[in-house]
Design a protein around this motif. Structure first.
Motif, PDB file in Angstrom:
ATOM      1  N   GLU A   1      12.701 -42.175 -80.121  1.00 38.79           N
ATOM      2  CA  GLU A   1      13.412 -42.915 -81.167  1.00 38.79           C
ATOM      3  C   GLU A   1      13.150 -42.281 -82.532  1.00 38.79           C
ATOM      4  N   SER A   2      11.902 -41.924 -82.782  1.00 37.72           N
ATOM      5  CA  SER A   2      11.554 -41.269 -84.036  1.00 37.72           C
ATOM      6  C   SER A   2      12.266 -39.921 -84.172  1.00 37.72           C
ATOM      7  N   ASN A   3      12.292 -39.146 -83.096  1.00 36.65           N
ATOM      8  CA  ASN A   3      12.973 -37.852 -83.112  1.00 36.65           C
ATOM      9  C   ASN A   3      14.466 -38.010 -83.383  1.00 36.65           C
ATOM     10  N   VAL A   4      15.085 -38.979 -82.736  1.00 31.34           N
ATOM     11  CA  VAL A   4      16.528 -39.200 -82.903  1.00 31.34           C
ATOM     12  C   VAL A   4      16.831 -39.594 -84.341  1.00 31.34           C
ATOM     13  N   GLN A   5      16.028 -40.479 -84.893  1.00 31.62           N
ATOM     14  CA  GLN A   5      16.241 -40.879 -86.284  1.00 31.62           C
ATOM     15  C   GLN A   5      16.090 -39.685 -87.221  1.00 31.62           C
TER      16      GLN A   5
ATOM     17  N   ARG B   1      18.341 -35.654 -90.784  1.00 30.80           N
ATOM     18  CA  ARG B   1      18.000 -34.371 -91.395  1.00 30.80           C
ATOM     19  C   ARG B   1      18.491 -33.122 -90.679  1.00 30.80           C
ATOM     20  N   LEU B   2      18.826 -33.205 -89.410  1.00 31.72           N
ATOM     21  CA  LEU B   2      19.153 -31.995 -88.661  1.00 31.72           C
ATOM     22  C   LEU B   2      20.394 -31.291 -89.197  1.00 31.72           C
ATOM     23  N   GLY B   3      21.418 -32.062 -89.559  1.00 25.53           N
ATOM     24  CA  GLY B   3      22.627 -31.462 -90.119  1.00 25.53           C
ATOM     25  C   GLY B   3      22.337 -30.675 -91.373  1.00 25.53           C
ATOM     26  N   LYS B   4      21.487 -31.231 -92.236  1.00 23.73           N
ATOM     27  CA  LYS B   4      21.115 -30.539 -93.473  1.00 23.73           C
ATOM     28  C   LYS B   4      20.359 -29.247 -93.167  1.00 23.73           C
ATOM     29  N   LEU B   5      19.485 -29.297 -92.184  1.00 28.42           N
ATOM     30  CA  LEU B   5      18.723 -28.109 -91.813  1.00 28.42           C
ATOM     31  C   LEU B   5      19.641 -27.028 -91.253  1.00 28.42           C
TER      32      LEU B   5
ATOM     33  N   MET C   1      23.515 -19.015 -83.368  1.00 28.13           N
ATOM     34  CA  MET C   1      22.308 -19.002 -82.561  1.00 28.13           C
ATOM     35  C   MET C   1      21.669 -20.384 -82.514  1.00 28.13           C
ATOM     36  N   ALA C   2      21.588 -21.059 -83.641  1.00 25.64           N
ATOM     37  CA  ALA C   2      21.004 -22.401 -83.675  1.00 25.64           C
ATOM     38  C   ALA C   2      21.820 -23.368 -82.835  1.00 25.64           C
TER      39      ALA C   2
END
Length: 104
Positions: free
Chosen positions: A59-63, A68-72, A87-88
């Protein structure tokens, strides 16, 4: 089956699943793991706590990923060009596919 390959040991199986869950970052992966938990948690006996902690970590990972993943990915794409983004994206797709297949 993971259980048999780990010597028919529920504690080791729970720990292995927990280790894998560290890498789950999508709602689909979370749902698959949650469904597995609902169907199988009684088999784990005293090791069920390890699975409970893994569910909380997912749950923490999904949140984190949703926030933040899109920004990264955008940052890496701008920094490394389209090749870095490809590649990502490929790596994320491969990991998601492997994890999905493991819990079917």
């Amino acid at each position: 089956m993971l259980y048999s390959s780990l010597g028919f040991n529920w504690t080791k199986t729970a720990e292995a699943l927990s280790d894998m869950a560290e890498y789950f970052t999508t709602r689909e992966q979370q749902q698959l793991f949650s469904n597995f938990y609902k169907q199988s948690h009684t088999l784990f006996g005293s090791s069920v706590g390890t699975l409970n902690q893994a569910l909380a970590k997912v749950e923490s990972n999904v949140q984190w990923a949703e926030q933040r993943l899109g920004k990264l990915v955008n940052f890496l794409a701008q920094r490394n060009g389209a090749g870095g983004l490809a590649m990502a994206s490929s790596l994320a797709l491969v990991m998601s596919t492997i994890l999905t297949l493991m819990f079917r």
